[in-house]
Design a protein around this motif. Structure first.
Motif, PDB file in Angstrom:
ATOM      1  N   ALA A  84      17.064  24.215 -11.586  1.00  0.00           N
ATOM      2  CA  ALA A  84      18.059  23.648 -12.488  1.00  0.00           C
ATOM      3  C   ALA A  84      17.668  22.237 -12.914  1.00  0.00           C
ATOM      4  N   GLU A  85      17.245  21.429 -11.969  1.00  0.00           N
ATOM      5  CA  GLU A  85      16.845  20.062 -12.312  1.00  0.00           C
ATOM      6  C   GLU A  85      15.697  20.051 -13.310  1.00  0.00           C
ATOM      7  N   SER A  86      14.702  20.894 -13.089  1.00  0.00           N
ATOM      8  CA  SER A  86      13.552  20.925 -13.986  1.00  0.00           C
ATOM      9  C   SER A  86      13.951  21.367 -15.391  1.00  0.00           C
ATOM     10  N   ALA A  87      14.734  22.439 -15.469  1.00  0.00           N
ATOM     11  CA  ALA A  87      15.146  22.955 -16.782  1.00  0.00           C
ATOM     12  C   ALA A  87      15.995  21.942 -17.535  1.00  0.00           C
ATOM     13  N   PHE A  88      16.938  21.319 -16.845  1.00  0.00           N
ATOM     14  CA  PHE A  88      17.852  20.397 -17.517  1.00  0.00           C
ATOM     15  C   PHE A  88      17.120  19.127 -17.950  1.00  0.00           C
ATOM     16  N   ARG A  89      16.250  18.625 -17.103  1.00  0.00           N
ATOM     17  CA  ARG A  89      15.529  17.397 -17.463  1.00  0.00           C
ATOM     18  C   ARG A  89      14.594  17.645 -18.648  1.00  0.00           C
ATOM     19  N   THR A  90      13.905  18.772 -18.638  1.00  0.00           N
ATOM     20  CA  THR A  90      12.995  19.081 -19.742  1.00  0.00           C
ATOM     21  C   THR A  90      13.767  19.257 -21.047  1.00  0.00           C
ATOM     22  N   ALA A  91      14.875  19.993 -21.004  1.00  0.00           N
ATOM     23  CA  ALA A  91      15.670  20.197 -22.219  1.00  0.00           C
ATOM     24  C   ALA A  91      16.223  18.877 -22.741  1.00  0.00           C
ATOM     25  N   LEU A  92      16.709  18.026 -21.856  1.00  0.00           N
ATOM     26  CA  LEU A  92      17.260  16.738 -22.286  1.00  0.00           C
ATOM     27  C   LEU A  92      16.188  15.887 -22.940  1.00  0.00           C
ATOM     28  N   ASP A  93      14.997  15.876 -22.368  1.00  0.00           N
ATOM     29  CA  ASP A  93      13.901  15.131 -22.988  1.00  0.00           C
ATOM     30  C   ASP A  93      13.595  15.668 -24.378  1.00  0.00           C
ATOM     31  N   ARG A 428      20.438  31.213 -12.379  1.00  0.00           N
ATOM     32  CA  ARG A 428      19.035  31.595 -12.389  1.00  0.00           C
ATOM     33  C   ARG A 428      18.762  32.730 -13.383  1.00  0.00           C
ATOM     34  N   SER A 429      19.778  33.509 -13.710  1.00  0.00           N
ATOM     35  CA  SER A 429      19.607  34.555 -14.719  1.00  0.00           C
ATOM     36  C   SER A 429      19.591  33.977 -16.124  1.00  0.00           C
ATOM     37  N   ILE A 430      20.124  32.777 -16.271  1.00  0.00           N
ATOM     38  CA  ILE A 430      20.171  32.133 -17.582  1.00  0.00           C
ATOM     39  C   ILE A 430      18.904  31.335 -17.842  1.00  0.00           C
ATOM     40  N   LEU A 431      18.429  30.621 -16.822  1.00  0.00           N
ATOM     41  CA  LEU A 431      17.298  29.705 -16.998  1.00  0.00           C
ATOM     42  C   LEU A 431      15.983  30.464 -16.899  1.00  0.00           C
ATOM     43  N   ALA A 432      15.119  30.245 -17.859  1.00  0.00           N
ATOM     44  CA  ALA A 432      13.820  30.909 -17.878  1.00  0.00           C
ATOM     45  C   ALA A 432      12.732  29.894 -18.194  1.00  0.00           C
ATOM     46  N   PHE A 433      11.566  30.103 -17.601  1.00  0.00           N
ATOM     47  CA  PHE A 433      10.423  29.221 -17.821  1.00  0.00           C
ATOM     48  C   PHE A 433       9.287  30.055 -18.405  1.00  0.00           C
ATOM     49  N   ASN A 434       8.842  29.651 -19.557  1.00  0.00           N
ATOM     50  CA  ASN A 434       7.884  30.434 -20.306  1.00  0.00           C
ATOM     51  C   ASN A 434       6.626  30.747 -19.502  1.00  0.00           C
ATOM     52  N   ALA A 435       6.097  29.752 -18.788  1.00  0.00           N
ATOM     53  CA  ALA A 435       4.843  29.966 -18.064  1.00  0.00           C
ATOM     54  C   ALA A 435       5.023  31.000 -16.959  1.00  0.00           C
ATOM     55  N   TYR A 436       6.177  31.005 -16.314  1.00  0.00           N
ATOM     56  CA  TYR A 436       6.416  32.014 -15.285  1.00  0.00           C
ATOM     57  C   TYR A 436       6.683  33.377 -15.913  1.00  0.00           C
ATOM     58  N   SER A 437       7.650  33.453 -16.825  1.00  0.00           N
ATOM     59  CA  SER A 437       8.044  34.758 -17.350  1.00  0.00           C
ATOM     60  C   SER A 437       6.899  35.424 -18.101  1.00  0.00           C
ATOM     61  N   GLU A 438       6.189  34.674 -18.933  1.00  0.00           N
ATOM     62  CA  GLU A 438       5.072  35.256 -19.657  1.00  0.00           C
ATOM     63  C   GLU A 438       3.844  35.409 -18.750  1.00  0.00           C
ATOM     64  N   GLY A 558      12.133  34.473  -8.336  1.00  0.00           N
ATOM     65  CA  GLY A 558      12.765  34.274  -9.626  1.00  0.00           C
ATOM     66  C   GLY A 558      11.926  33.444 -10.570  1.00  0.00           C
ATOM     67  N   ASN A 559      12.497  33.214 -11.721  1.00  0.00           N
ATOM     68  CA  ASN A 559      11.814  32.495 -12.798  1.00  0.00           C
ATOM     69  C   ASN A 559      11.829  31.002 -12.478  1.00  0.00           C
ATOM     70  N   VAL A 560      10.649  30.437 -12.255  1.00  0.00           N
ATOM     71  CA  VAL A 560      10.544  29.056 -11.764  1.00  0.00           C
ATOM     72  C   VAL A 560       9.450  28.315 -12.512  1.00  0.00           C
ATOM     73  N   PRO A 561       9.495  26.981 -12.537  1.00  0.00           N
ATOM     74  CA  PRO A 561       8.339  26.215 -13.000  1.00  0.00           C
ATOM     75  C   PRO A 561       7.155  26.467 -12.077  1.00  0.00           C
ATOM     76  N   LEU A 562       5.958  26.237 -12.550  1.00  0.00           N
ATOM     77  CA  LEU A 562       4.774  26.586 -11.773  1.00  0.00           C
ATOM     78  C   LEU A 562       4.640  25.770 -10.494  1.00  0.00           C
ATOM     79  N   ASP A 563       5.113  24.524 -10.493  1.00  0.00           N
ATOM     80  CA  ASP A 563       5.025  23.764  -9.250  1.00  0.00           C
ATOM     81  C   ASP A 563       6.000  24.302  -8.208  1.00  0.00           C
ATOM     82  N   VAL A 564       7.164  24.775  -8.644  1.00  0.00           N
ATOM     83  CA  VAL A 564       8.103  25.397  -7.717  1.00  0.00           C
ATOM     84  C   VAL A 564       7.531  26.721  -7.192  1.00  0.00           C
ATOM     85  N   LEU A 565       6.818  27.448  -8.038  1.00  0.00           N
ATOM     86  CA  LEU A 565       6.149  28.670  -7.591  1.00  0.00           C
ATOM     87  C   LEU A 565       5.197  28.363  -6.439  1.00  0.00           C
TER      88      LEU A 565
END
Length: 578
Positions: A84-93, A428-438, A558-565
């Motif tokens: 959540a922190e990663s998704a929200f911070r990236t979107a806000l930026d 977690r069903s709402i937030l998706a990270f392109n690098a993970y999902s793709e 789940g769908n995570v940023p690569l560092d969280v993976l």
């Protein structure tokens, strides 16, 4: 002072606040029921005021997340907080940039508010035709309410496009040409009984008593069509100023926007130069593997791309270029899905149902869309996962390219992975990270190969390697367009030379990279990282390594940023050693 919410309570609260901003997502997930049924009647606010509301939500959410104590929390909850922190911070930026669409937990980031593959002119028809339920009079009323909200959503986009034009941002002329054709077609078809706005209600309402279709016609005529026409005026004003410069480097704040686009899409800090070099190196390796297969088909003369194209044109590889061919394409895709299902227990400890249907894209969407895309259905299973297939030009599909396409989009790709993610907290069903999902979807193609799906299908294996080359060349072309000043013509030439895919497919792909800067880089970087993590686990565990456990750790995390993976795999390794 009120006690701070628990982590679980905060994650749940943030999920519902986010769905208030993105009500169509609630419908996609099937959670617009009960207390939250009003979400089924609404659309998101795409005006400047709507962006400000999203920014306020993100800022407040980051503060709340920062106040949650991590002491004693289980790994899954720690992962959810980090996500959540990663998704929200990236979107806000992204929303702080001068222009563009920065999504929250979505991959469709773009500098252009409306373009050939972005905008309410596409999203609303797809929502109404695909996910919008119509089972009773209340659902019919919700459909009409969403239809009534469409004009405001369109106008919000139009206003932001006008503001961006005032800042000097104008999309490439060749993208605007496609967009104007598409929106014009939508205007023309909007009032027809089987058109993109009225047709879904007419088909779904069936015997539900009430003048639903008549009311829909009135709404479309009086509000939606005028809003579409206003949007066309703005698009034509942009076209009058447009050039054929393809990339962001030719636009104000372009370098800044592209840096953010790469970060959002790859969840890494890799530079355009690093990404470009990685793509070039991987193409060399993939072409060497493709050469061996092509020689097995007796194709020894010409470039890799020329020979791959020649194989795809052989009569036994193609489908008729008509409606019968379209039906055969869908049947062939379904056959591949059916064939892989019994093998999945060899790759996973715990399987998921993989509820899936294959459907044609809305006609208005096809000219600017990729060959296909897919995703999971609703949380309650009432809406199945879907592969949306582009059948506007049947020649873009053949028996070489279809297998890896359906494994990527469907099972064990997007639809499969998405079902696991839906077992996690709602956020977690709402937030998706392109690098993970793709990256996962591309790794799913690799799993299909490892499960033996190509052992008796060398043409399909060639298509798989072509698919990898396709994603590798994306690293080259995307960075070439936006960081190196490539023209569209050069990007097309590089793409076709690397992949052997038809020009019509190449044009759709390259135009997509121009509209979604950075998004195309997530695929291969994500798969590269998943494979690197698997290699790390193999070395760490030796004989204890089991690919089923690794795959389970990746997909159930789940769908995570690569560092969280990376952190999730570290915990998996520690557990396997215990």
């Amino acid at each position: 002072m009120a006690a701070a919410p628990t982590a679980a309570a905060l994650l749940d609260r943030l999920a519902w606040q986010l769905l208030e901003l993105q009500p169509a997502e609630a419908t996609r997930l099937g959670v617009d029921t009960g207390h939250h049924a009003a979400l089924r009647s609404r659309l998101d606010d795409r005006s400047p005021a709507g962006v400000e509301k999203s920014q306020a939500f993100l800022s407040q959410s980051l503060v709340a997340l920062g106040r949650v104590s991590r002491a004693g929390l289980d790994p899954a909850t720690l992962t959810s907080l980090a996500v959540a922190e990663s998704a929200f911070r990236t979107a806000l930026d992204g929303m702080k940039l001068p222009y563009g669409v920065a999504t929250i937990g979505n991959w469709r980031n773009t500098p252009y508010t409306v373009i050939q593959n972005v905008g309410a002119w596409l999203d609303v028809p797809q929502l109404l035709d695909g996910d919008q339920p119509v089972r009773d009079a209340a659902d019919c009323a919700a459909y009409l309410a969403r239809l009534s909200a469409t004009a405001a959503q369109l106008d919000g986009e139009t206003v932001r496009g006008r503001i961006a034009r005032g800042q000097g941002l104008v999309p490439p002329a060749f993208l605007l040409d496609k967009t104007i054709v598409g929106v014009t077609r939508t205007v023309r078809e909007a009032m027809t009984p089987d058109g993109p706005l009225i047709g879904p209600l007419a088909r779904k309402s069936g015997t539900i008593p009430g003048p639903w279709v008549d009311r829909a016609v009135k709404i479309v005529q009086e509000s939606v069509v005028p809003a579409l026409e206003r949007q066309l005026v703005e698009l034509q004003a942009q076209r009058a100023l447009a050039t054929d410069a393809a990339g962001l480097g030719a636009r104000p704040f372009g370098d800044e926007w592209y840096a953010w686009g790469l970060r959002a899409s790859t969840t890494t800090q890799r530079t355009p130069a690093e990404i470009h070099a990685l793509g070039v190196a991987q193409l060399i390796d993939l072409h060497a593997r493709m050469d061996v297969i092509l020689r097995g088909f007796g194709l020894t003369q010409g470039t890799i791309a020329e020979r791959a194209t020649a194989l795809q044109r052989r009569p036994e590889m193609v489908f008729p270029n008509d409606d019968a061919g379209r039906r055969q394409i869908v049947a062939y895709m379904q056959g591949k899905i059916d064939a892989i299902r019994p093998r999945l227990s060899a790759a996973f400890r715990r399987t998921t149902p993989g509820v899936l249907e294959i459907r044609r894209m809305p006609l208005a969407q096809e000219p600017g869309a990729p060959a296909a895309y897919g995703g999971p259905g609703s949380l309650d299973g009432s809406i199945p996962g879907r592969i949306w297939v582009n059948l506007g030009d049947p020649s873009i599909h053949n028996k070489v390219t279809i297998p890896d396409l359906v494994f990527h989009e469907g099972i064990p790709g997007h639809v499969w992975q998405g079902e696991y993610a839906q077992k996690l907290p709602l956020l977690r069903s709402i937030l998706a990270f392109n690098a993970y999902s793709e990256g996962w979807a591309l790794y799913a193609e690799q799993l299909a190969d490892e499960l033996g799906m190509y052992d008796d299908d060398p043409a399909g294996r060639l298509g798989y390697l072509m698919g990898l080359s396709w994603r590798a060349v994306r690293l080259v072309v995307d960075t070439g367009i936006h960081a190196m000043g490539w023209t569209r013509a050069r990007a097309l030439a590089e793409f076709v030379a690397a992949t052997g895919l038809p020009l019509s497919n190449a044009a759709s792909e390259v135009d997509r990279y121009c509209a979604w800067p950075g998004q195309a880089c997530g695929y291969k970087l994500g798969q590269t990282e998943i494979v690197a993590q698997r290699d790390r686990a193999k070395v760490a565990l030796g004989t204890r390594f089991d690919v089923r456990d690794f795959n389970q750790a990746v997909v159930e995390g789940g769908n995570v940023p690569l560092d969280v993976l990376g952190g999730n795999i570290t915990r998996y390794i520690a557990g396997a050693r215990a």
